[in-house]
Scaffold this motif. Structure first.
Motif, PDB file in Angstrom:
ATOM      1  N   MET A 184       0.829  -1.201   0.000  1.00 52.39           N
ATOM      2  CA  MET A 184       0.000   0.000   0.000  1.00 52.39           C
ATOM      3  C   MET A 184       0.862   1.249   0.000  1.00 52.39           C
ATOM      4  O   MET A 184       2.069   1.178   0.210  1.00 52.39           O
ATOM      5  N   ALA A 205       0.491   5.239   1.723  1.00 53.24           N
ATOM      6  CA  ALA A 205      -0.273   6.137   2.581  1.00 53.24           C
ATOM      7  C   ALA A 205       0.624   7.334   2.892  1.00 53.24           C
ATOM      8  O   ALA A 205       1.729   7.442   2.369  1.00 53.24           O
ATOM      9  N   LYS A 210      -2.360   1.702  11.661  1.00 48.76           N
ATOM     10  CA  LYS A 210      -2.788   0.630  10.765  1.00 48.76           C
ATOM     11  C   LYS A 210      -3.293  -0.547  11.589  1.00 48.76           C
ATOM     12  O   LYS A 210      -2.601  -1.052  12.472  1.00 48.76           O
ATOM     13  N   GLN A 246       3.073  -7.764   7.734  1.00 43.20           N
ATOM     14  CA  GLN A 246       1.646  -7.488   7.611  1.00 43.20           C
ATOM     15  C   GLN A 246       0.851  -8.624   8.220  1.00 43.20           C
ATOM     16  O   GLN A 246       0.978  -9.770   7.790  1.00 43.20           O
ATOM     17  N   CYS A 283      -5.207  -4.037   2.367  1.00 45.26           N
ATOM     18  CA  CYS A 283      -6.143  -3.158   1.667  1.00 45.26           C
ATOM     19  C   CYS A 283      -7.524  -3.172   2.319  1.00 45.26           C
ATOM     20  O   CYS A 283      -8.017  -4.229   2.727  1.00 45.26           O
ATOM     21  N   HIS A 284      -8.160  -2.013   2.351  1.00 41.96           N
ATOM     22  CA  HIS A 284      -9.501  -1.917   2.930  1.00 41.96           C
ATOM     23  C   HIS A 284     -10.545  -2.671   2.102  1.00 41.96           C
ATOM     24  O   HIS A 284     -11.657  -2.900   2.570  1.00 41.96           O
ATOM     25  N   THR A 285     -10.171  -3.100   0.878  1.00 41.21           N
ATOM     26  CA  THR A 285     -11.092  -3.902   0.063  1.00 41.21           C
ATOM     27  C   THR A 285     -11.047  -5.374   0.442  1.00 41.21           C
ATOM     28  O   THR A 285     -11.787  -6.180  -0.121  1.00 41.21           O
ATOM     29  N   ARG A 295      -8.207  -7.243   0.188  1.00 44.59           N
ATOM     30  CA  ARG A 295      -7.143  -7.904  -0.574  1.00 44.59           C
ATOM     31  C   ARG A 295      -5.810  -7.731   0.144  1.00 44.59           C
ATOM     32  O   ARG A 295      -5.641  -6.815   0.936  1.00 44.59           O
ATOM     33  N   SER A 325      -2.981  -6.703  -1.063  1.00 43.19           N
ATOM     34  CA  SER A 325      -2.335  -5.468  -1.496  1.00 43.19           C
ATOM     35  C   SER A 325      -3.370  -4.517  -2.085  1.00 43.19           C
ATOM     36  O   SER A 325      -4.368  -4.953  -2.667  1.00 43.19           O
ATOM     37  N   CYS A 326      -3.101  -3.238  -1.979  1.00 39.72           N
ATOM     38  CA  CYS A 326      -3.959  -2.227  -2.615  1.00 39.72           C
ATOM     39  C   CYS A 326      -3.747  -2.188  -4.128  1.00 39.72           C
ATOM     40  O   CYS A 326      -4.543  -1.598  -4.851  1.00 39.72           O
ATOM     41  N   PHE A 327      -2.689  -2.798  -4.603  1.00 43.00           N
ATOM     42  CA  PHE A 327      -2.352  -2.774  -6.029  1.00 43.00           C
ATOM     43  C   PHE A 327      -2.861  -4.043  -6.710  1.00 43.00           C
ATOM     44  O   PHE A 327      -2.083  -4.898  -7.139  1.00 43.00           O
ATOM     45  N   GLU A 386      -5.255  -3.973  -9.292  1.00 41.71           N
ATOM     46  CA  GLU A 386      -5.777  -3.711 -10.631  1.00 41.71           C
ATOM     47  C   GLU A 386      -4.608  -3.537 -11.604  1.00 41.71           C
ATOM     48  O   GLU A 386      -3.695  -2.760 -11.341  1.00 41.71           O
TER      49      GLU A 386
END
Length: 137
Positions: A39, A41, A70, A98, A103-105, A107, A109-111, A113
């Protein structure tokens, strides 16, 4: 992880960091073992101090205008393993352990897509934990 042991060392470090005009610096969190980028931030001076003093990663939430530890609401904690600054001293790289997803979704990782050669966006990572379960919605 070498953490500044006294206030003089910490203050010297903070003077070296190139914060933006809002007093923030981007911080990239990367898994210390897999090297996966988790991520990005923002941190301010207080977030950096707390992170280095406690070993638990703390960011600055621009939307809430306050420190964000976090995992404080989701339980998905990041423990600091290594703290690096880039050559221009305007970006921080945090190697972290971690716990759970980053990721707040829901997943890892936030990456998650990926943009293909023809400009299409494709999701390349599955949801591992429901955001409703993470945040009790």
């Amino acid at each position: 992880m070498a953490i500044p042991t006294d206030n003089n060392q910490l203050e010297r470090l903070l003077k070296e960091i190139q914060f933006n005009d809002q007093g923030l610096i981007p911080a990239i969190a990367q898994s210390h073992d897999s090297k996966e980028v988790l991520m990005m931030a923002w941190m301010n001076e207080d977030a950096i101090k707390e992170t280095l003093e406690t070993g638990r990663v703390c960011y600055y939430s621009r939307s809430r205008s306050k420190l964000w530890r976090k995992g404080e609401s989701s339980g998905q904690i990041q423990t600091l393993k290594n703290f690096r600054i880039d050559c221009d001293r305007d970006t921080i790289l945090l190697f972290v352990e971690q716990i759970g997803v980053a990721c707040h979704t829901g997943r890892r990782s936030c990456f998650f897509e990926e943009v293909s050669n023809d400009g299409q966006i494709k999701i390349v990572a599955d949801v591992l934990k429901s955001p409703d379960d993470l945040y009790g919605k």
